[in-house]
Design an enzyme around this catalytic site. Structure first.
Site, PDB file in Angstrom:
ATOM      1  N   ASP A 201       0.882  -1.204   0.019  1.00  0.00           N
ATOM      2  CA  ASP A 201       0.166   0.108  -0.122  1.00  0.00           C
ATOM      3  C   ASP A 201       1.002   1.379  -0.126  1.00  0.00           C
ATOM      4  O   ASP A 201       1.964   1.069  -0.246  1.00  0.00           O
ATOM      5  CB  ASP A 201      -1.032   0.002   1.242  1.00  0.00           C
ATOM      6  CG  ASP A 201      -2.303   0.602   0.923  1.00  0.00           C
ATOM      7  OD1 ASP A 201      -2.234   1.755   0.658  1.00  0.00           O
ATOM      8  OD2 ASP A 201      -3.228   0.146   1.014  1.00  0.00           O
ATOM      9  N   HIS A 276      -3.171   3.380  -4.472  1.00  0.00           N
ATOM     10  CA  HIS A 276      -2.463   2.975  -3.352  1.00  0.00           C
ATOM     11  C   HIS A 276      -1.145   2.727  -3.646  1.00  0.00           C
ATOM     12  O   HIS A 276      -0.575   1.550  -3.037  1.00  0.00           O
ATOM     13  CB  HIS A 276      -3.334   1.731  -2.641  1.00  0.00           C
ATOM     14  CG  HIS A 276      -4.584   2.499  -1.978  1.00  0.00           C
ATOM     15  ND1 HIS A 276      -4.576   3.064  -0.661  1.00  0.00           N
ATOM     16  CD2 HIS A 276      -5.947   2.394  -2.220  1.00  0.00           C
ATOM     17  CE1 HIS A 276      -5.898   3.629  -0.465  1.00  0.00           C
ATOM     18  NE2 HIS A 276      -6.515   2.967  -1.307  1.00  0.00           N
ATOM     19  N   GLU A 340     -10.099   2.645  -4.870  1.00  0.00           N
ATOM     20  CA  GLU A 340      -9.864   3.881  -4.664  1.00  0.00           C
ATOM     21  C   GLU A 340      -8.777   4.351  -5.620  1.00  0.00           C
ATOM     22  O   GLU A 340      -7.734   5.246  -4.969  1.00  0.00           O
ATOM     23  CB  GLU A 340      -9.486   4.244  -3.378  1.00  0.00           C
ATOM     24  CG  GLU A 340     -10.608   3.878  -2.426  1.00  0.00           C
ATOM     25  CD  GLU A 340     -10.258   4.018  -0.837  1.00  0.00           C
ATOM     26  OE1 GLU A 340     -11.115   4.410  -0.165  1.00  0.00           O
ATOM     27  OE2 GLU A 340      -9.136   3.363  -0.372  1.00  0.00           O
TER      28      GLU A 340
HETATM   29  C1  ACM Z   1     -10.837  -0.317   1.127  1.00  0.00           C
HETATM   30  O1  ACM Z   1     -11.310  -0.185   2.197  1.00  0.00           O
HETATM   31  N1  ACM Z   1     -10.509   0.663   0.371  1.00  0.00           N
HETATM   32  C2  ACM Z   1     -11.175  -1.604   0.150  1.00  0.00           C
END
Ligand code: ACM
Length: 632
Positions: A201, A276, A340
């Site tokens: 991440d 991410h 996201e």
């Molecule tokens: C998430 O909680 N962004 C998958």
């Protein structure tokens, strides 16, 4: 069938045989609640040196080894004997499959002659044993017992859902292998069978890479601001050394995978893309749209950086990384993230725009679909199935949209991609309706980084509120779900993101006991769920967890208040906790409440400005906290 006098006699004999130790018949308090259970009158006594025999599986099989080790750990002295001899515990692997039990089910029978654990698979026997362990005294791991009397019973059990997952984010905070094993242990105790390992991440890259050492020398480390609150960290100064982080070595990951497999758990690695990606882009700035890359993030990273989808090198690097991942992880599934991904950089990027034109895509959203589709094809070539967060269906992912109005509109995604539905149940329902396999983990029930009780009495969390009761209400396929849709719902999982969690003890505190609620929601038939019974069982389970050194939250006992105005200066106050049969003692004179204080029996009228202090008492145990508030 034994009558009560015989039992009494038996108990007396046991008492004598047990060198003065007391032998009591155990109550059955198993979590998750079994499918079918009948308790009989008699009991069977397990002595300190139980004899174990096996039928249909090798004495050296992983499950037998696990059980022997576990019994020894419980200060018993088990001995393996031939199947032809009398034994106290018999493990039976059926040679003809019993269809009712499936791959994970089992039959546990306790008779006055002994205990039999039978199943179609070793995993079933493993689960029968987990049930048996929960029937042993809860301090069996700490005390040498010479005689344990178990109730005669028959338990027939199998899971409602095949996917019973627990996730852990090791990017935001990094956790040692020893803790990962402790996490796997508690998962296995409650029959959870998928470990979703969130390894990459913005805040750190935790996978090893031989091919791309920069991922580890650069991507795994960030400037240490762990002593400062998340979101209030000082900006790093020029040249400051990045000293927080690390990554797991290949050997460590293999050790974790094997440890998990011995407990019936499959480890599913997640490699986040295309969003991410700050840690990746710190190592490879050339894979960002503007070529400047990122820093490994400290604190909130929003919007988080995205990989350039127009650059051929991006796909080459990601597929090479995934090849290394496939080399380490034997799981059928690889999670490729997909959530996201902010598209602003793509809108400005000539390469991304060129890709959109070249591939005749409808825009940036479809560019993400195309990118994920390429990754999926690559992994399919290696025999792997992808899982992605619900945005992979081509849903807009630039914003957080609970219950986004959606349909399955990513034509570029192969049919077998599994959707992990986090923005509510709805995206998952849509995907399941369209024929996809789905795993449900809606934020509303399954995000264990949310508060679990009144935040004034809790460590800082990311937000939200999921009490134990709320987690217990989770149902991946609620009543009324069409059966064809339900058939596509593999199950569910709870997720533990660790922005606000930087120690193993805190991770346990957020996980427990809520994971037990999720476990019962995923394993037990809907009509076997019973909140009052579950709450009682949780008390015993908490004792077990404490003895095994786990930290857990008592949040269920936190009083909840509702206030209704009666007159200008008077409010009618109702107080409750979510635990049935909790007594509430309170004071209004600033003194510390005790059991001699007023007992709450129903709503009371109090004037504004009154300072109320509360002591919840459950089963004669005072909860450690006093709660207070001022009536406004
Ligand atoms: C998430 O909680 N962004 C998958």
């Amino acid at each position: 069938m034994k009558n009560k006098t015989t039992i009494l006699l038996m108990a007396t004999l046991l008492l004598l045989a047990g060198c003065g130790r007391k032998a009591t018949v155990r109550e059955i308090n198993v979590v998750p609640e079994p499918v079918f259970m009948v308790q009989k009158e008699g009991g069977f006594t397990l002595h300190g040196s139980p004899k174990l025999s096996v039928v249909g599986l090798g004495q050296n099989s992983a499950t037998v080894k696990y059980i022997m080790k576990s019994l020894r750990h419980g200060h018993l002295h088990p001995k393996l004997v031939a199947a032809s001899q009398n034994s106290d515990i018999q493990l039976v692997l059926y040679d003809t499959v019993n269809p009712e039990l499936g791959d994970e089910g089992y039959l546990l029978e306790i008779r006055n002659t002994g205990i039999t654990l039978s199943a179609n698979t070793e995993q079933g026997i493993f689960y029968a044993y987990q049930t048996l362990v929960q029937m042993l005294p809860n301090d069996v791991t700490g005390t040498a017992y010479s005689a344990i009397t178990l109730p005669e019973c028959t338990i027939l059990d199998y899971p409602r859902f095949a996917w019973r997952g627990v996730h852990l984010d090791v990017s935001r905070h990094f956790f040692p292998v020893k803790f990962i094993k402790k996490y796997l242990d508690v998962m296995a105790s409650y029959k959870m069978n998928r470990f979703h390992f969130h390894l990459t991440d913005d805040h750190g890259w935790r996978l090893p890479s031989e091919r791309y050492p920069e991922l580890n020398t650069v991507g795994s480390w960030r400037v240490d601001r762990d002593a400062q609150p998340w979101g209030h960290a000082d900006t790093p100064h020029d040249g400051e050394r990045a000293s927080y982080g690390g990554y797991y070595t290949r050997e460590e990951l293999q050790d974790i995978i094997q440890y998990a497999a011995e407990r019936g758990i499959e480890v599913i690695p997640e490699v986040e893309m295309p969003g991410h990606s700050a840690a990746l882009l710190a190592a490879f700035p050339q894979l960002s749209c503007d070529g400047h890359g990122s820093q490994v993030a400290i604190g909130p990273c929003w919007p988080s950086p995205v990989i350039c989808a127009g650059n051929d090198s991006s796909l080459a690097v990601m597929t090479n990384i995934l090849d290394e991942v496939c080399d380490i992880f034997p799981s059928r599934y690889i999670h490729i993230g997909g959530d996201e991904a902010f598209k602003d950089a793509w809108r400005q990027c000539p390469k991304c725009q060129q890709r959109i034109r070249q591939q005749h895509l409808g825009g940036e959203e479809q560019l993400q679909s195309w990118f994920i589709g390429q990754i999926q094809q690559h992994l399919a070539g290696k025999g792997k199935t992808i899982i992605g967060w619900d945005e992979i269906m081509g849903l807009k992912g630039d914003s957080w949209e609970p219950d986004a109005a959606v349909n399955d509109r990513n034509p570029l995604l192969g049919d077998d991609a599994v959707v992990m539905s986090w923005r509510g149940l709805k995206p998952g329902m849509e995907a399941a309706r369209a024929g996809r396999h789905v795993i449900m983990c809606p934020t509303e029930y399954c995000y264990l980084d949310y508060y679990q009780a009144d935040k004034r009495y809790q460590p800082t969390a990311i937000g939200g509120m999921i009490t134990l009761r709320k987690a217990y209400d989770f149902d991946p396929a609620p009543m009324g779900t069409n059966l064809h849709v339900e058939a596509n719902i593999l199950g569910g999982q709870c997720n533990l993101w660790t922005e606000y969690i930087n120690t193993p003890r805190h991770a346990e505190y957020m996980l427990l006991p809520r994971m037990l609620a999720i476990s019962e929601s995923l394993w037990s038939p809907r009509d076997k769920k019973d909140w009052n019974r579950f709450r009682r069982k949780v008390e015993e389970q908490k004792d077990r967890l404490g003895i095994k050194g786990y930290n857990y939250c008592e949040g269920s006992f936190t009083p909840q208040f509702t206030a209704r105005r009666v007159e200008d200066n008077t409010m009618n106050i109702a107080i409750s906790t979510e635990v049935p049969n909790t007594y509430i003692f309170y004071t209004t004179d600033l003194s510390t409440p005790t059991r001699e204080s007023a007992i709450y029996l129903g709503p009371v009228n109090l004037s504004r400005g009154t300072h109320i202090k509360i002591l919840p008492v459950y089963k004669d145990i005072e909860r450690d906290s006093i709660y207070e508030f001022v009536i406004k």
